[in-house]
Write an enzyme that holds these catalytic residues in place. Structure first.
Site, PDB file in Angstrom:
ATOM      1  N   LYS A 158      89.640  66.180  54.727  1.00  0.00           N
ATOM      2  CA  LYS A 158      88.692  65.111  55.066  1.00  0.00           C
ATOM      3  C   LYS A 158      89.524  63.832  55.182  1.00  0.00           C
ATOM      4  O   LYS A 158      89.593  63.010  54.267  1.00  0.00           O
ATOM      5  CB  LYS A 158      87.597  64.999  54.005  1.00  0.00           C
ATOM      6  CG  LYS A 158      86.406  64.163  54.461  1.00  0.00           C
ATOM      7  CD  LYS A 158      85.259  64.293  53.482  1.00  0.00           C
ATOM      8  CE  LYS A 158      84.098  63.372  53.845  1.00  0.00           C
ATOM      9  NZ  LYS A 158      83.396  63.794  55.067  1.00  0.00           N
ATOM     10  N   ALA A 159      90.190  63.740  56.322  1.00  0.00           N
ATOM     11  CA  ALA A 159      91.174  62.689  56.555  1.00  0.00           C
ATOM     12  C   ALA A 159      90.619  61.626  57.493  1.00  0.00           C
ATOM     13  O   ALA A 159      89.931  61.946  58.473  1.00  0.00           O
ATOM     14  CB  ALA A 159      92.443  63.296  57.155  1.00  0.00           C
TER      15      ALA A 159
END
Length: 289
Positions: A158-159
């Site tokens: 979850k960048a």
């Protein structure tokens, strides 16, 4: 919580210390601002309890690992920090944002091993992500951008960098009067919305994309388990765009979105039907149990 997000009363946890909201700042040469070296979590607290809190903390650490960015806190330390933030801001129903990023340091190029990895946690009151779509069904555009191959970017993280095309696609959707946009992936399969996974109904069974090029959302996993407990068949598979015309119902899942019915995707219309309502109601009961 209306108004600018940098001008609030309250406290934010930064690197182990509670900081007044307006003072929770970083330097302009913070590595993450230039090279997207940050990961985050969005979580919801219901009646004083963050839903799937540990799973979110574990995923934050895993996202950091996938970006070669060791986060200097354990799951237990993150859990205590989140609880501290909620107490300090006197919140029982809230959205919680945990963020880890490469800060300013000795490096200011692409490489940043000498820069510290920093962590912050904030919380605020936040209502329905799609407004009144919970009742009438959200309207989605079809994005012109594609979700990238896992060979080009760590799609399981979850960048922050993965959300660049999400912002662009959501802006384009809003200009067309839509709430959100649906992505296809690099192969042309149906993928996800800008911040939520997608589910479809056909003949009493549920179909949802395999998360092989998208984030396997915590809410997604929760809803799949919930459906199977209800005795409903769930097919996790590749879905072609031309199949959209064959589905009767559709909904989105995500921590912010919760379970949001979809009424339209591009030219395709869906009923806010019995199964969609049942899933939304069951999920609402589960998170508050």
């Amino acid at each position: 919580m209306a108004g600018a997000y940098d001008d609030k009363d309250g406290l934010i946890w930064m690197d182990g210390t509670m900081v007044p909201w307006r003072d929770a700042n970083v330097h302009i040469l913070t590595h993450a601002m230039h090279y997207a070296s940050s990961v985050f979590e969005g979580e919801r607290c219901y009646s004083g309890k963050i839903f799937k809190s540990r799973e979110h903390s574990e995923r934050l650490l895993e996202s950091g690992r996938l970006l070669d960015m060791k986060i200097p806190y354990s799951v237990d330390q993150l859990e205590e920090a989140k609880a501290e933030v909620l107490r300090a801001n006197n919140l029982t129903d809230a959205y919680v944002r945990a963020l880890a990023w490469r800060g300013a340091g000795e490096d200011m190029g692409v490489a940043a091993r000498r820069n510290p990895v920093r962590v912050a946690i904030a919380a605020w009151e936040w209502g329905a992500y799609y407004g009144d779509a919970k009742m009438q069904g959200a309207k989605l555009d079809i994005a012109k951008w594609r979700r990238p191959s896992p060979e080009t970017i760590p799609t399981a993280a979850k960048a922050a960098g993965l959300y660049m095309i999400c912002t662009m696609s959501k802006h384009a959707a809003e200009e067309k009067g839509c709430s959100d946009a649906l992505f296809y992936d690099y192969r042309g399969y149906v993928a996800e919305a800008t911040g939520a996974n997608v589910f479809f109904v056909k003949d009493g069974e549920v179909h949802t994309p395999i998360p092989d090029a998208i984030l396997n959302g915590i809410t997604r996993q929760t809803v799949i388990a919930m459906l199977r407990d209800m005795g409903i068949t769930v097919h996790e598979r590749h879905i072609m765009p031309e199949e959209l015309a064959d589905f009767s119902e559709c909904w989105l899942t995500g921590t912010a979105a919760e379970v949001t019915p979809v009424g339209q995707i591009g030219p395709h219309n869906f009923q806010v039907g019995q199964m969609t309502r049942k899933v939304a109601e069951t999920y609402e009961a589960l998170v508050r149990a």
